[in-house]
Motif scaffolding. Structure first.
Motif, PDB file in Angstrom:
ATOM      1  N   TRP A 359       0.836  -1.190   0.000  1.00  9.41           N
ATOM      2  CA  TRP A 359       0.000   0.000   0.000  1.00  9.41           C
ATOM      3  C   TRP A 359       0.874   1.245   0.000  1.00  9.41           C
ATOM      4  O   TRP A 359       2.003   1.217   0.495  1.00  9.41           O
ATOM      5  CB  TRP A 359      -0.893   0.035   1.250  1.00  9.41           C
ATOM      6  CG  TRP A 359      -1.763  -1.161   1.470  1.00  9.41           C
ATOM      7  CD1 TRP A 359      -1.550  -2.206   2.336  1.00  9.41           C
ATOM      8  CD2 TRP A 359      -3.028  -1.435   0.822  1.00  9.41           C
ATOM      9  NE1 TRP A 359      -2.571  -3.104   2.264  1.00  9.41           N
ATOM     10  CE2 TRP A 359      -3.509  -2.663   1.362  1.00  9.41           C
ATOM     11  CE3 TRP A 359      -3.781  -0.764  -0.124  1.00  9.41           C
ATOM     12  CZ2 TRP A 359      -4.712  -3.231   0.955  1.00  9.41           C
ATOM     13  CZ3 TRP A 359      -5.004  -1.329  -0.529  1.00  9.41           C
ATOM     14  CH2 TRP A 359      -5.446  -2.537   0.011  1.00  9.41           C
ATOM     15  N   LYS A 360       0.326   2.328  -0.506  1.00 12.77           N
ATOM     16  CA  LYS A 360       1.016   3.614  -0.462  1.00 12.77           C
ATOM     17  C   LYS A 360       0.094   4.632   0.209  1.00 12.77           C
ATOM     18  O   LYS A 360      -1.051   4.801  -0.182  1.00 12.77           O
ATOM     19  CB  LYS A 360       1.369   4.091  -1.871  1.00 12.77           C
ATOM     20  CG  LYS A 360       2.111   5.429  -1.901  1.00 12.77           C
ATOM     21  CD  LYS A 360       2.406   5.858  -3.328  1.00 12.77           C
ATOM     22  CE  LYS A 360       3.123   7.200  -3.390  1.00 12.77           C
ATOM     23  NZ  LYS A 360       3.335   7.647  -4.796  1.00 12.77           N
ATOM     24  N   MET A 361       0.645   5.273   1.254  1.00 10.20           N
ATOM     25  CA  MET A 361      -0.077   6.371   1.908  1.00 10.20           C
ATOM     26  C   MET A 361       0.614   7.682   1.554  1.00 10.20           C
ATOM     27  O   MET A 361       1.830   7.814   1.746  1.00 10.20           O
ATOM     28  CB  MET A 361      -0.142   6.178   3.416  1.00 10.20           C
ATOM     29  CG  MET A 361      -1.201   5.165   3.823  1.00 10.20           C
ATOM     30  SD  MET A 361      -1.436   5.072   5.625  1.00 10.20           S
ATOM     31  CE  MET A 361      -2.173   6.683   5.979  1.00 10.20           C
ATOM     32  N   THR A 362      -0.143   8.619   1.041  1.00 14.21           N
ATOM     33  CA  THR A 362       0.393   9.876   0.542  1.00 14.21           C
ATOM     34  C   THR A 362      -0.316  11.054   1.208  1.00 14.21           C
ATOM     35  O   THR A 362      -1.550  11.062   1.283  1.00 14.21           O
ATOM     36  CB  THR A 362       0.187   9.970  -0.990  1.00 14.21           C
ATOM     37  OG1 THR A 362       0.756   8.811  -1.596  1.00 14.21           O
ATOM     38  CG2 THR A 362       0.829  11.228  -1.557  1.00 14.21           C
ATOM     39  N   PRO A 363       0.441  12.042   1.680  1.00 14.56           N
ATOM     40  CA  PRO A 363      -0.210  13.243   2.227  1.00 14.56           C
ATOM     41  C   PRO A 363      -1.018  13.948   1.119  1.00 14.56           C
ATOM     42  O   PRO A 363      -0.560  14.066  -0.006  1.00 14.56           O
ATOM     43  CB  PRO A 363       0.957  14.122   2.693  1.00 14.56           C
ATOM     44  CG  PRO A 363       2.102  13.175   2.852  1.00 14.56           C
ATOM     45  CD  PRO A 363       1.900  12.118   1.803  1.00 14.56           C
ATOM     46  N   ARG A 364      -2.205  14.396   1.486  1.00 20.61           N
ATOM     47  CA  ARG A 364      -3.004  15.176   0.527  1.00 20.61           C
ATOM     48  C   ARG A 364      -2.397  16.560   0.394  1.00 20.61           C
ATOM     49  O   ARG A 364      -2.037  17.181   1.388  1.00 20.61           O
ATOM     50  CB  ARG A 364      -4.453  15.256   0.995  1.00 20.61           C
ATOM     51  CG  ARG A 364      -5.161  13.915   1.033  1.00 20.61           C
ATOM     52  CD  ARG A 364      -6.619  14.070   1.399  1.00 20.61           C
ATOM     53  NE  ARG A 364      -7.309  12.790   1.496  1.00 20.61           N
ATOM     54  CZ  ARG A 364      -7.821  12.157   0.445  1.00 20.61           C
ATOM     55  NH1 ARG A 364      -7.724  12.691  -0.762  1.00 20.61           N
ATOM     56  NH2 ARG A 364      -8.438  10.985   0.592  1.00 20.61           N
ATOM     57  N   SER A 365      -2.298  17.040  -0.817  1.00 15.69           N
ATOM     58  CA  SER A 365      -1.725  18.357  -1.054  1.00 15.69           C
ATOM     59  C   SER A 365      -2.701  19.439  -0.643  1.00 15.69           C
ATOM     60  O   SER A 365      -3.915  19.219  -0.620  1.00 15.69           O
ATOM     61  CB  SER A 365      -1.371  18.513  -2.541  1.00 15.69           C
ATOM     62  OG  SER A 365      -2.505  18.309  -3.343  1.00 15.69           O
TER      63      SER A 365
END
Length: 365
Positions: A359-365
């Protein structure tokens, strides 16, 4: 929908067809939609990898290596935009390819019975070949807790390898129940820490350089004891209590009347019993920890990634970071294992050996 055990067999033995990969990506996206993600982040499927366990990033090789708790080792190519390609089984020559670490040009594998390295000067991304060097071939060759975990020291000169106890709760000998260090060029191991039942997660504080590691407590003592451990080592030579303590400050019944032979360093932080803390990663001043989840607790628990908040250099509280793998009806959607940073935007990768995915967790811009 393909049943999970069948899915693992098919993925492990056959190349992906595009249709099959699309079907499984769709399945995983549906799982992802049921998970609870920390505020300010979004979750996506990064790569399909059967039995995905330890992750070793290798940007100069154009991808990453992913270990398993079986024979197979995978390579996942990653393009210039950070998009993963099809996972490739590059070797099936291991007993347990769980322990993977990488530094530029060299891949290290801590297998059940030995630690080896591979010179990747001619690596084609498809086939690993034979080891270039055997660093050490005297690890206890026992399957109980025989899956190793490995990481490199901050200076890249030593490999740290966790060696589990080959039992539930018993007295150990030799290198059993320790964390050892090995020179990256090979040589005799040194015991860095002892009294450890089964650590499957090691990392270093980027500020202090101190080692932090998880340790899984003993089974058969009840649903709520012993607490699981997050340990802090400021120097070599620490003793962490096993087997006289079954985890945290819980005395093991078989040894409760014996004097403990050394001063015990108790954990810096604990989790619920049977949560099985595994991989961990320092993140924005805190620590992300993968709780793999219980296997024999009456009411299952764990099955999430938590963010352990630090204050004045010490862990204080744990809050969910990625949760929902354990459903209210007892169904299990996934079991997180390892956590690694990815890119410059604060994203992290989380391996999941149950769902067969990273899985990849990415901060929302």
């Amino acid at each position: 929908m393909v049943a999970l055990p069948l899915l693992m067999i098919v993925l492990a033995t056959s190349p992906f067809s595009h249709a099959f990969a699309d079907e499984q990506t769709d399945r995983l996206e549906k799982i992802g939609a049921q998970l609870t993600v920390a505020d300010g982040y979004k979750l996506s499927v990064f790569a399909l990898v059967p039995n995905a366990r330890s992750i070793a990033l290798a940007p100069d090789q154009g991808g990453m290596f992913v270990g398993t708790r079986g024979r197979n080792l995978y390579f996942v190519p990653v393009d210039g935009q950070g998009k993963a390609g099809e996972a490739r089984n590059i070797s099936s020559d291991f007993t347990s390819a769980n322990g993977v670490a990488y530094q530029k040009g060299t891949l290290f594998i801590a297998d059940q019975d030995r630690v080896v390295s591979f010179d990747l000067a001619n690596f084609n991304g498809k086939e690993l070949g034979s080891p270039s060097n055997v660093l050490f071939d005297g690890l206890p060759d026992k399957s109980h807790h025989g899956w190793r975990y490995a990481t490199l020291s901050p200076d890249g000169e030593k490999l740290f390898v966790a060696v589990g106890a080959p039992c539930n709760i018993c007295k150990v000998s030799g290198l059993e129940g320790t964390i050892i260090t090995l020179p990256v060029g090979g040589g005799d191991p040194e015991i860095y820490a002892s009294g450890i039942r089964n650590s499957v997660g090691l990392t270093f504080d980027p500020d202090s350089g101190d080692l932090w590691f998880t340790d899984n407590g003993g089974d058969g003592l009840g649903d709520n004891i012993p607490r699981e451990e997050l340990n802090h080592a400021t120097a070599s030579g620490g003793f962490y209590g096993y087997p006289w303590f079954a985890g945290n400050d819980t005395r093991a019944p078989d040894f409760k009347n014996e004097d403990v032979p050394q001063k015990v360093t108790f954990p810096a932080f604990t989790f619920n019993a049977h949560n099985a803390p595994l991989g961990l990663h320092f993140y924005q001043g805190d620590l992300l920890v993968a709780l793999h989840g219980s296997w024999n607790r009456t009411v299952p628990d764990g099955y999430e990634v938590v963010r352990v908040k630090f204050a004045a250099g010490k862990p204080q509280t744990a809050k969910p970071f990625l949760s929902g793998f354990l459903r209210d009806n007892g169904a299990v959607l996934g079991r997180p294992v390892d956590i690694k940073p990815f890119g410059d935007d604060g994203s992290v990768l989380i391996s999941d050996d149950h769902a067969g995915v990273i899985w990849k967790m990415t901060p929302r811009s």
